[in-house]
Design a protein around this motif. Structure first.
Motif, short mmCIF file in Angstrom:
data_model
loop_
_atom_site.label_atom_id
_atom_site.label_comp_id
_atom_site.label_asym_id
_atom_site.label_seq_id
_atom_site.Cartn_x
_atom_site.Cartn_y
_atom_site.Cartn_z
N MET A 179 0.83 -1.22 0.00
CA MET A 179 0.00 0.00 0.00
C MET A 179 0.86 1.26 0.00
SD MET A 179 -3.29 -0.87 2.44
CE MET A 179 -2.38 -1.72 3.74
N GLY A 180 2.10 1.15 0.44
CA GLY A 180 2.99 2.29 0.43
C GLY A 180 3.35 2.76 -0.96
N ALA A 181 3.08 1.93 -1.98
CA ALA A 181 3.36 2.31 -3.37
C ALA A 181 2.24 3.14 -3.97
CB ALA A 181 3.58 1.05 -4.22
N VAL A 182 1.11 3.27 -3.25
CA VAL A 182 -0.04 4.00 -3.78
C VAL A 182 0.16 5.50 -3.56
CG1 VAL A 182 -2.54 4.30 -3.67
CG2 VAL A 182 -1.54 2.04 -3.26
N LYS A 183 -0.07 6.26 -4.59
CA LYS A 183 0.05 7.72 -4.51
C LYS A 183 -0.88 8.26 -3.42
CE LYS A 183 -0.34 11.80 -7.51
NZ LYS A 183 -0.71 12.26 -8.88
N VAL A 228 -6.92 9.57 0.96
CA VAL A 228 -6.22 8.29 1.09
C VAL A 228 -7.13 7.14 0.64
CG1 VAL A 228 -5.27 6.62 2.74
CG2 VAL A 228 -4.65 9.04 2.91
N ILE A 229 -8.39 7.15 1.11
CA ILE A 229 -9.32 6.07 0.76
C ILE A 229 -9.61 6.07 -0.73
CG2 ILE A 229 -11.65 5.15 1.15
CD1 ILE A 229 -11.49 6.29 3.98
N GLU A 230 -9.82 7.25 -1.32
CA GLU A 230 -10.07 7.33 -2.76
C GLU A 230 -8.89 6.79 -3.55
OE1 GLU A 230 -13.16 11.10 -3.20
OE2 GLU A 230 -10.99 11.47 -3.27
N SER A 231 -7.68 7.09 -3.11
CA SER A 231 -6.49 6.59 -3.79
C SER A 231 -6.38 5.07 -3.69
CB SER A 231 -5.23 7.25 -3.21
OG SER A 231 -5.25 8.65 -3.42
N LEU A 232 -6.64 4.54 -2.50
CA LEU A 232 -6.63 3.09 -2.32
C LEU A 232 -7.67 2.42 -3.21
CD1 LEU A 232 -6.25 2.91 1.57
CD2 LEU A 232 -4.57 2.09 -0.11
N ASN A 233 -8.85 3.02 -3.28
CA ASN A 233 -9.92 2.45 -4.09
C ASN A 233 -9.56 2.46 -5.57
OD1 ASN A 233 -12.58 1.35 -4.53
ND2 ASN A 233 -13.20 3.37 -5.26
N LYS A 234 -8.99 3.56 -6.06
CA LYS A 234 -8.59 3.64 -7.47
C LYS A 234 -7.53 2.58 -7.80
CE LYS A 234 -9.59 8.55 -8.28
NZ LYS A 234 -9.00 9.87 -8.55
N ALA A 235 -6.72 2.24 -6.80
CA ALA A 235 -5.69 1.22 -7.01
C ALA A 235 -6.23 -0.20 -6.87
CB ALA A 235 -4.54 1.43 -6.02
N ASN A 252 -16.76 -3.75 -5.86
CA ASN A 252 -15.94 -3.20 -6.93
C ASN A 252 -15.67 -1.71 -6.68
OD1 ASN A 252 -17.99 -1.52 -8.22
ND2 ASN A 252 -18.82 -3.37 -9.18
N ARG A 253 -14.80 -1.12 -7.46
CA ARG A 253 -14.33 0.25 -7.19
C ARG A 253 -15.46 1.27 -7.35
NH1 ARG A 253 -8.29 -0.50 -9.98
NH2 ARG A 253 -8.55 -2.73 -10.09
N ARG A 254 -16.32 1.02 -8.30
CA ARG A 254 -17.43 1.96 -8.50
C ARG A 254 -18.43 1.90 -7.35
NH1 ARG A 254 -21.58 1.48 -13.33
NH2 ARG A 254 -22.69 3.44 -13.14
N GLN A 255 -18.65 0.70 -6.82
CA GLN A 255 -19.55 0.55 -5.67
C GLN A 255 -19.00 1.27 -4.45
OE1 GLN A 255 -19.61 -3.73 -5.72
NE2 GLN A 255 -21.67 -3.82 -6.61
N VAL A 256 -17.70 1.13 -4.21
CA VAL A 256 -17.06 1.83 -3.08
C VAL A 256 -17.19 3.33 -3.25
CG1 VAL A 256 -14.86 2.31 -1.94
CG2 VAL A 256 -15.44 -0.05 -2.59
#
Length: 364
Positions: free
Chosen positions: A33-37, A76-83, A92-96
């Motif tokens: 997760m540290g690699a996520v922008k 942070v949560i939006e970035s994790l979800n996009k990844a 799925n990402r759209r549901q989140v």
């Protein structure tokens, strides 16, 4: 790409599996997760610590309820979800994305209750509440693949679940002449054909003539390469130099400071490759049970459609060897759909394909 080549799966980051850095997971590599922008070491440590203490996160609501909102914010949560980091929860990402406002709101209420020492009815119910789903997933599908991949590239710096060029893999295989890793071994001036996505485009005005040219980064399945587009070609093909446009580029190798680059001679949309670049017709047949009548019929089909393309017969022997026979110049054909239909009607599906004849002997 190297992992894909040697059949090692690279998995996206996941709130229920990842730590800060990359980890081995079975026969796969799991993104950290540290690699996520936008996601720093603090949020990752908080996510992992809560997961290790309280078990896997069930969904985005459970995640937001258990995580300290002072450590992990919406960005942070939006970035994790996009990844793709919530995939293991079954959402799925759209549901989140759809329920994130609601989940954050409930999470903040839970945080305030904890801070004030209050206990909710659900906390009192304990395990019985844990097994009963409270929130219903929105009945919506995942983001479109191109959008999903762009978010992965934005958050991780590369594509993980797939690649925008994956759907063109056969075209790239049949019409690319060299892999970019081989460029350094070629002679200056060697002509090549390579395919990829238009990346960064830097326009430049020439000192002489005050004309436009461009320096282009081409994103291939093997990685990026640099392409110079001089004014004459730029004037003709500027409309194709658009970010994420899939193209085939004819070019020659040019070394600068011992590093190979490309000077473009032509640029075409990748969908036009079969019409513009086909120089050969390939036919696969098995020698087991092959009789003279079938060979004669194949020769008739080829003879009825004369053209400029050489024919290569890929003969599969009983030992499963693939022996390629370069057919006589009398068999040169036109690469039409009718030819494909007739040959596949005789030999079966996927027994004929076209290519650029790169690296193959030709009847001049």
């Amino acid at each position: 790409e190297e992992c894909r080549r040697i059949n090692i799966e690279v998995l996206p980051p996941d709130v229920n599996s990842s730590y800060t850095g990359f980890t081995v997971e079975g026969n796969s590599i799991r993104f950290g997760m540290g690699a996520v922008k936008n996601v720093g070491a603090g949020p990752v440590e908080a996510i992992a610590a809560e997961r290790d203490a309280g078990g896997a996160y069930k969904d985005i609501f459970d995640f937001c309820k258990r995580i300290d909102s002072r450590l992990i914010n919406r960005r942070v949560i939006e970035s994790l979800n996009k990844a793709g980091a919530f995939a293991s929860t079954g959402w799925n990402r759209r549901q989140v994305e759809q329920v994130l406002d609601e989940a954050l709101g409930e999470g903040q209420l839970s945080q305030r209750d904890r801070d004030s020492g209050q206990t909710s009815l659900l906390d009192l119910m304990g395990n019985e509440a844990e097994s009963a789903p409270i929130h219903t997933k929105p009945n919506i599908g995942e983001w479109a693949e191109n959008e999903l991949l762009q978010f992965e590239k934005e958050m991780l710096g590369l594509y993980v679940s797939s690649h925008p060029l994956a759907k063109y893999s056969r075209t790239l295989e049949h019409y690319s002449s060299h892999g970019i890793a081989t460029f350094k071994d070629l002679r200056d001036g060697t002509e090549v054909v390579v395919g990829g996505l238009i990346g960064n485009v830097k326009q430049h005005i020439t000192q002489r003539g005050n004309k436009k040219m461009a320096f282009v980064t081409l994103e291939t399945l093997e990685g990026p390469c640099e392409v110079t587009v001089f004014p004459d070609l730029y004037e003709l093909r500027a409309g194709l130099l658009v970010t994420d446009m899939a193209v085939m580029i004819g070019a020659r190798i040019s070394f600068r400071n011992d590093e190979p680059g490309l000077i473009a001679s032509d640029i075409i949309p990748i969908d036009d490759a079969p019409d513009r670049l086909t120089r050969a017709v390939h036919i696969r047949l098995t020698t087991i049970g092959l009789d003279e009548t079938l060979i004669e019929r194949l020769a008739e089909i080829l003879g009825e459609r004369p053209g400029k393309c050489d024919v290569y017969l890929h003969c599969v022997t009983p030992d499963h060897e693939d022996v390629t026979v370069h057919a006589t110049s009398a068999c040169k054909v036109a690469p039409t759909q009718e030819l494909c239909d007739e040959v596949e009607g005789l030999l079966g599906e996927d027994t004929l394909w076209f290519s650029g004849a790169n690296g193959l002997p030709k009847h001049e």
